[in-house]
Design an enzyme around this catalytic site. Structure first.
Site, mmCIF file in Angstrom:
data_model
loop_
_atom_site.group_PDB
_atom_site.id
_atom_site.type_symbol
_atom_site.label_atom_id
_atom_site.label_comp_id
_atom_site.label_asym_id
_atom_site.label_seq_id
_atom_site.Cartn_x
_atom_site.Cartn_y
_atom_site.Cartn_z
ATOM 1 N N LEU A 120 0.670 -1.145 0.018
ATOM 2 C CA LEU A 120 -0.020 -0.218 -0.088
ATOM 3 C C LEU A 120 0.747 1.247 0.073
ATOM 4 O O LEU A 120 0.547 2.214 -0.272
ATOM 5 C CB LEU A 120 -0.797 0.038 1.168
ATOM 6 C CG LEU A 120 -1.828 -1.154 1.394
ATOM 7 C CD1 LEU A 120 -2.851 -1.143 2.753
ATOM 8 C CD2 LEU A 120 -3.046 -1.121 -0.184
ATOM 9 N N GLY A 121 2.088 1.017 0.526
ATOM 10 C CA GLY A 121 2.856 2.401 0.737
ATOM 11 C C GLY A 121 4.017 2.184 1.504
ATOM 12 O O GLY A 121 4.091 1.061 2.396
ATOM 13 N N GLY A 123 7.075 4.362 4.016
ATOM 14 C CA GLY A 123 7.213 5.533 5.011
ATOM 15 C C GLY A 123 8.446 5.317 5.752
ATOM 16 O O GLY A 123 9.136 4.315 5.458
ATOM 17 N N GLY A 124 8.704 6.423 6.644
ATOM 18 C CA GLY A 124 9.960 6.294 7.416
ATOM 19 C C GLY A 124 9.868 5.047 8.518
ATOM 20 O O GLY A 124 11.219 4.693 8.728
ATOM 21 N N MET A 125 8.878 4.749 8.860
ATOM 22 C CA MET A 125 9.187 3.574 9.925
ATOM 23 C C MET A 125 9.099 2.377 9.305
ATOM 24 O O MET A 125 9.565 1.119 9.733
ATOM 25 C CB MET A 125 7.657 3.619 10.637
ATOM 26 C CG MET A 125 7.726 4.773 11.555
ATOM 27 S SD MET A 125 9.210 4.756 12.750
ATOM 28 C CE MET A 125 8.533 3.172 13.700
ATOM 29 N N VAL A 128 3.964 -0.766 4.320
ATOM 30 C CA VAL A 128 2.482 -1.050 4.722
ATOM 31 C C VAL A 128 2.093 -1.824 3.709
ATOM 32 O O VAL A 128 1.874 -1.594 2.454
ATOM 33 C CB VAL A 128 1.792 0.023 4.912
ATOM 34 C CG1 VAL A 128 0.133 0.006 5.297
ATOM 35 C CG2 VAL A 128 2.346 1.059 5.891
ATOM 36 N N LYS A 143 1.649 -2.688 8.995
ATOM 37 C CA LYS A 143 2.882 -2.000 8.911
ATOM 38 C C LYS A 143 4.151 -2.931 9.445
ATOM 39 O O LYS A 143 4.125 -3.260 10.761
ATOM 40 C CB LYS A 143 2.651 -0.584 9.596
ATOM 41 C CG LYS A 143 4.210 0.307 9.534
ATOM 42 C CD LYS A 143 4.143 1.354 10.318
ATOM 43 C CE LYS A 143 3.569 2.350 9.663
ATOM 44 N NZ LYS A 143 3.554 3.806 10.354
ATOM 45 N N ASP A 237 3.448 14.286 12.942
ATOM 46 C CA ASP A 237 3.532 14.342 11.608
ATOM 47 C C ASP A 237 2.270 14.583 10.920
ATOM 48 O O ASP A 237 2.062 14.019 9.867
ATOM 49 C CB ASP A 237 4.238 13.134 11.264
ATOM 50 C CG ASP A 237 4.872 13.433 9.687
ATOM 51 O OD1 ASP A 237 5.142 14.446 9.252
ATOM 52 O OD2 ASP A 237 5.167 12.106 8.914
#
Length: 1000
Positions: A120-121, A123-125, A128, A143, A237
């Protein structure tokens, strides 16, 4: 087979694609967008107007060479599509591709009990994914935390687990719900609610949004942030990309990847310094445009930091450009105040609110997000409320004066007078109401009146008892007790309003209202909810609508809902909603929205409409500080998701919310929640567990009400239905027979309540294949319901559909079609097109047309069903693969087989086909029929052979399979004969087909 996407497909030509050992046929779906690769060759027409073709697919990228439509092409070796280093979604796609092309079994990619679907995407962590929860059968988002976020091993893992678990405790409709935090194969992952929709930025970019709509969405986001702050979580954020607008229109805050505990609440790890090197979430992390000044400076962040980021996003949404980043404002030594854009125009109150929230010094901002929310919600209404202020003051003064009056004179006398108010109304009107019931002329009018009047007399007694209790409990008089009494008095006044409205409706009763008089009285709000005591706390929700007109409309709408007059109920409740908004009656608005959601969901089967109103109801309940409604809103939403949408995963999330809300009447709430949980378990295929929850609900209600109370009767019917779902038809039959005997004892034989149970009993007998006995119950129920309600009523239509099903079984096709046409006319009047009852009637009608050889009429019905599905595929209850297969078969029967190709291709590509050999066989048989119709028997042989193999593996008792098997044998024999191949096999196929047909 492999589902692919076509870009710029070649047109006006036919292409054959070959691959070493098996041909790969490429076919467009009905939309002309998707392609399918199967294990056989094919030549298929393409859309006109294009010259070249491109193919893309999972693992292929977008670089597959353009295809020359005049030549044959070699598909790349599948092994070369793999990569030595794939992420979880790529690996899942790769395994699926190999499995579908070569029928090789490969285990799915899983994290614990979660099967990975797609990325799905990132990110910094971490990354997902969407995934299937194999235990609860729901789609979730997962995630997976990046390895580099766990540099210090156990300490980082413990901190992230602790902070994620803290976020999991946050349950709010405007925050993405975290279901659990888990570990697998040394990795850490967080399981969350999967939100279908788009980001708040995408929502803004799709079209020009009016200010009111922007504020509505941002208030929802603000409430999500405020809820996080209340449990000590700071997001750090917030931005337009981290707020999701779901398909239901509700905003949810997502991506708490940089969240930390608010240091004013608790220290996440107080003995550890912050900083990138430590592995702790950096104070400097964030998105520069949205970062607060304290983030830029590397200082500790609290809830006011989120407020700053929120104000940046809202400024960007309103003015179409963000304010200068905090780093620039801090570098500006001139000290110039922040200047918001002059264009587009915005109200001064909003400019002032944004300017304050964007203050460089956190101390100059609003104290909390809740304070900012108050400004965003209340300011637009302030002018309208001023016109109402005098009236509201008078009303509040009257309520207080009522309490004061009761304490000035003799307490005993005043309490006695107060508690007798409802009794005097009832005594004055009951004879007139009795006459109104008798005037309807229905044979059960007298008995219905006796039952209803007994229930009303008991209601009057309970109301008087609570009134006397409140009066006595708040003596001797003190200011606090006077306020407490006033609250109880206002609540009882609300109950009295509902009582008066019911009596007004009984005064003009018709046959339908007399039939459902019990349910109407049972729907009155229980006086016990108004009971107060001297040790109660004063904080809490208002008792409900403050405007008499709104009260009256709501009471009438709920009455119509209780007696199942859906369209009428919605019309009245629409008026109540409009009236409440016009008078700024937030509590009335919240109740109107809840009632609209219930009526649309339970009576009209309008899932999208119900969802929309229920989410709005929660928002207004928050704005009105009306928490007593919240559990009911979530419980109702869970019912819609489980029953109307068949989405048990979403329903479970709503159920979690319902349980977390306070229940003003815990015992009835427990029964209601258990009943809805039973529906969720049914949707999950766990019928035996559903039976246990329904038994609990019934036992709870029996402890609260008499044995013949409508709520108890409904719970008994629900339990019997659950037993039927659990394949315990004989037990279901016995329970319904006992219930029918009880109702016949308590009611006249011509009363519709026993008739409804007769319908249930008939269905039990139908499942037990005792068709004559089933027909007897169906016919008696239909005649009784028709006499009680008239032809245009849903219960009458349900009886007609049940009889039509028996007519089709018995070959009485014209009679079945006539019944179904009558039922559909009723459903069209009362329900939206996608209502489950209407869909069921359409399916039986199509079967009737096919049985009578009216294939063209059946095709029309199937296409209507497909259109219903395509109008709202995410929440459709239509069996799309079955309908698509039937459309293809009907077209071939009508001699239009080439038109069926997109439907068979779509069927083969459908996700259900992979797990259902019969569906795959039906699609492959369809390809074979298309090739035969086009005079290409050599291309028909392979798919027909595979289809026959799959049909022979399918259970022989499954509906339609034996006939399909025989038909495929004959069609394969025809294809082999046309090619001049395998005459012995042709003879064997025809012999077996004849034997099976004569045996069947």
């Amino acid at each position: 087979m492999l589902d692919l996407v076509a870009k710029e497909p070649a047109d006006g030509v036919e292409i054959a694609v070959e691959q070493d050992t098996a041909g790969l046929a490429i076919a467009p779906t009905p939309g002309g967008e998707e392609l399918l690769v199967a294990r056989h060759g094919a030549t298929l027409p393409r859309r006109p107007g294009r010259e070249t073709g491109w193919l893309t697919g999972p693992g292929l990228g977008d670089t597959t060479p353009a295809m020359d439509p005049q030549q044959e092409h070699t598909w790349p070796n599948l092994e070369r599509l793999g990569s030595d280093k794939r992420d979880l979604a790529d690996e899942a796609m790769y395994r699926s591709l190999k499995s579908k092309l070569f029928d090789e079994a490969h285990p799915p990619v899983q994290l614990g009990r979660f099967r990975v679907v797609q990325t799905l995407g990132q990110g910094g962590m971490g990354v997902v994914y969407s995934a299937q929860d194999l235990q609860l059968d729901r789609l979730v988002a997962i995630k997976v935390i990046r390895d580099d976020r766990l540099r210090e091993g156990a300490r980082d893992r413990a901190r992230l687990l602790r902070e994620a678990q803290m976020q999991a405790k946050l349950s709010h409709p405007n925050v993405v719900q975290i279901h659990e935090v888990s570990e697998a194969e040394g990795g850490l992952f967080i399981v969350m609610e999967l939100v279908k929709g788009f980001t708040l930025r995408e929502w803004l970019d799709r079209e020009a949004r009016p200010l009111a709509a922007i504020l509505e969405r941002f208030v929802e986001a603000a409430r999500g942030l405020s809820a996080a702050h209340q449990v000590g979580i700071v997001h750090r954020d917030f931005k337009l990309a981290n707020a999701l607008v779901g398909e239901d229109g509700r905003v949810r805050i997502a991506d708490f990847g940089l969240a930390v505990a608010d240091q004013r609440h608790q220290e996440t790890e107080p003995d550890r310094p912050a900083g990138p090197a430590s592995g702790h979430t950096s104070k400097y992390a964030g998105t520069p445009t949205y970062m607060s000044p304290e983030q830029v400076r590397g200082r500790e962040c609290d809830a006011r930091s989120d407020q700053y980021s929120f104000a940046v996003a809202l400024t960007e949404a309103v003015f179409r450009r963000a304010p200068p980043p905090a780093v620039e404002r801090l570098a500006d030594r001139t000290g110039a105040p922040l200047a918001l854009p002059a264009d587009p125009p915005a109200p001064q109150w909003l400019r002032r609110a944004l300017t304050r929230a964007l203050s460089l010094d956190p101390a100059d901002r609003f104290p909390t997000m809740a304070d900012l929310i108050d400004v965003l919600v209340e300011s637009p209404k302030r002018r309208r409320r001023r016109a109402l202020a005098a009236g509201l003051v008078v009303a509040l003064t009257s309520a207080t004066a009522l309490g004061a009056t009761l304490f000035t004179a003799s307490a005993q006398t005043q309490c006695s007078q107060y508690k007798d108010r409802l009794a005097s109304t009832w005594n004055e009107r009951k004879q007139t109401l009795h006459d109104a019931f008798k005037a309807t002329g229905v044979p059960y009018a007298e008995k219905s009146w006796q039952r209803a009047s007994s229930m009303l007399a008991e209601y009057v007694h309970d109301w008087a008892e609570v009134a006397a209790n409140n009066c006595q409990a708040t003596q001797p008089a003190t200011p606090t007790l006077e306020r407490l009494f006033a609250r109880g008095a206002a609540c009882l006044d609300r109950q009295r309003s509902a009582f008066d409205t019911l009596l007004d409706q009984f005064a003009k009763a018709d046959a339908a209202l007399v039939a459902d008089a019990d349910a109407a009285v049972a729907g009155l709000p229980p006086p016990a909810r108004c009971r107060v005591s001297a040790d109660m706390r004063l904080e809490g929700a208002p008792v409900g609508p403050t405007t008499p007109r709104v009260r009256e409309l709501l009471d009438r709408g709920e009455l119509l809902t209780n007696i199942q007059k859906g369209r009428d109920a919605v019309a009245v409740l629409d008026d109540a909603l409009s009236e409440s908004r016009g008078t700024a009656d937030a509590a009335g608005e919240a109740e109107a929205l809840l009632c609209l959601g219930r009526a649309r969901g339970r009576l009209l089967g309008d899932g999208p409409g119900a969802t929309y109103f229920l989410h709005q109801a929660y928002d207004r309940a928050n704005a009105a500080d009306h928490p007593s409604l919240k559990w009911e809103i979530w419980n109702e939403l869970a019912w819609v998701q489980a029953v109307v949408f068949d989405a048990p995963g979403e329903a479970r999330t709503s159920m979690d919310h319902a349980r977390s809300e306070p229940h003003p009447d815990p015992r009835t709430a427990e029964a209601a929640i258990a009943a809805v949980e039973g529906e969720i378990l049914i949707a999950e295929g766990r019928a035996e567990e559903a039976v246990e929850r329904r038994k609990f609900a019934l036992a709870t209600l029996r402890a609260l009400y008499p044995a013949d109370h409508p709520e108890v009767v409904l719970a008994r019917r629900a339990l019997a239905a659950g037993l039927g779902e659990a394949r315990q038809q004989q037990l279901a039959r016995e329970l319904n027979e006992q219930l029918l005997a009880d109702l016949r004892r308590d009611y006249e034989p011509s009363h519709p309540w026993p008739a409804r149970v007769e319908l249930d009993l008939g269905l039990d007998l139908y499942e037990l294949e005792q068709y004559p006995a089933a027909r007897e119950h169906f016919e008696r129920a239909r005649d009784t319901l028709l006499a009680a309600y008239g032809e245009r009523h849903p219960w009458v239509a349900k009886a007609e559909v049940a009889l039509a099903r028996l007519d089709v079984e018995g070959g009485a096709i014209p009679q079945a079609i006539e019944r179904l046409d009558r039922a559909l006319a009723t459903f069209d009047d009362l329900y939206p097109p996608a209502h489950a009852e209407r869909i069921n009637a359409l399916i039986i009608l199509a079967d009737a047309h096919l049985t009578s050889g009216q294939t063209a009429r059946a095709l029309t019905v199937y296409r209507e069903l497909l259109a219903i599905h395509e109008a709202a595929p995410a929440h459709s209850t239509v069996d799309e693969p079955g309908v698509v297969a039937n459309i293809g078969d009907a077209l071939c029967t009508l001699g239009r087989c080439p038109e069926a190709l997109p439907y068979f291709a779509s069927l083969l590509a459908h996700e259900s086909t992979a797990s259902d050999p019969a569906l795959k066989a039906a699609a492959l048989r369809g390809f074979g029929l298309v090739h035969l119709a086009k005079g290409q028997p050599e291309l028909a042989v392979a798919p027909l052979q595979e289809a026959l193999r799959l049909f022979e593996q399918a259970p022989g008792d499954r509906s339609g399979i034996p006939a399909m098997r025989v038909a495929t044998m004959r069609e394969l024999a025809d294809a082999l004969t046309a090619t001049g191949r395998s005459p012995e096999k042709v003879r064997e196929l025809r012999r077996r087909a004849a034997e099976l047909e004569s045996a069947g």
